[in-house]
Design an enzyme around this catalytic site. Sequence first.
Site, PDB file in Angstrom:
ATOM      1  N   PRO A 175      26.462 -58.705 -42.196  1.00 43.03           N
ATOM      2  CA  PRO A 175      25.020 -58.599 -41.967  1.00 43.03           C
ATOM      3  C   PRO A 175      24.650 -57.359 -41.165  1.00 43.03           C
ATOM      4  O   PRO A 175      25.135 -57.159 -40.059  1.00 43.03           O
ATOM      5  CB  PRO A 175      24.688 -59.875 -41.182  1.00 43.03           C
ATOM      6  CG  PRO A 175      25.840 -60.796 -41.389  1.00 43.03           C
ATOM      7  CD  PRO A 175      27.019 -59.916 -41.597  1.00 43.03           C
ATOM      8  N   GLU A 176      23.817 -56.523 -41.761  1.00 41.00           N
ATOM      9  CA  GLU A 176      23.261 -55.362 -41.083  1.00 41.00           C
ATOM     10  C   GLU A 176      21.749 -55.567 -41.046  1.00 41.00           C
ATOM     11  O   GLU A 176      21.286 -56.675 -41.305  1.00 41.00           O
ATOM     12  CB  GLU A 176      23.659 -54.079 -41.831  1.00 41.00           C
ATOM     13  CG  GLU A 176      25.175 -53.971 -42.003  1.00 41.00           C
ATOM     14  CD  GLU A 176      25.622 -52.749 -42.791  1.00 41.00           C
ATOM     15  OE1 GLU A 176      24.889 -51.747 -42.811  1.00 41.00           O
ATOM     16  OE2 GLU A 176      26.696 -52.805 -43.394  1.00 41.00           O
TER      17      GLU A 176
END
Length: 276
Positions: free
Chosen positions: A2-3
């Site tokens: 997750p960014e």
Amino acid sequence: MPELPEVETAVRALRAPLIGRTILSAHFPEPPRRMTNLPPELFAERISGEPIRALTRRAKYLIFQLGGQSLIVHLKMSGHLYVVPRERADPMDRWLRVRFPLDDGTELRFSDARRFGRVYLAARPEEVLPPLGPEPLDDSFTPDQFLARLRKRKGVLKALLLDQAFIAGVGNIYADEALHIAALHPLRRAESLSDAEAERLYHAIRQALSEGLARMGASIGWYRQPNGERGEAQHYLRAYRGRGDRRPCPLCGTPICTIRVGQRGTHFCPTCQPPP
DNA sequence: CGGACAACCTGGCGGC
DNA sequence: TGCCGCCAGGTTGTCC
């Protein structure tokens, strides 16, 4: 992984089921190791009865604004937040780390196979957040600001883009994507960029993140939306390649090169991104 | 400040 | 088919 786009997608999806709810408690199926900043009993005591007033994002952190404190969550590699009806005996989540029963019969769950994720409770987010650079998709983030910050830094671009104190929310996937869009080699040094190249990089960062967000994130590895569905961004990546993904450069057909930069797998097109 | 690297973790993939 | 070993990655902390 997750960014910014993946975390923002999760935040947007979680607002509807969570805003206005009251957290009844916190349950830890196994004793948390390094996951929380408080002993589990104290954590549960302090969060019991707290309303969820707002849910926002800063860098890759989710920030739940409660009554007089904040719940701060980092998903790291494999963390997943979702809401389910509490009493239904649905299949037990193998990697469930925290359950937050809510006042409407549902519960917020934090699941995390790799155990890298973190869940903090603090009076103010600043107490637990590290130094963070500007939010790249905010209106206040301008080319001039980016250029001024870039001129203070040295070192290879890939490492700079991953530095959360330089710019918030960019991770390994979108760093490679931004550099490909900007046609800059990941080993180019920040101090070597012309003003024009720096502005290209500014727009490329925003484009890579905006596209990822519009496609609900990239489901590479563990990432899923809170409703369990995959994002779509992984099908459109220009340079980043997961394991076994041998797709060539979409612009010129050259095979994508993989190197290591600062302990990170780094992918680029040797034709479109000429070496320094 | 920059760079290198270990630590944290464990599922799953590549290799045999 | 089955087993082993290593890789993936965000962040922190240490050391030079």
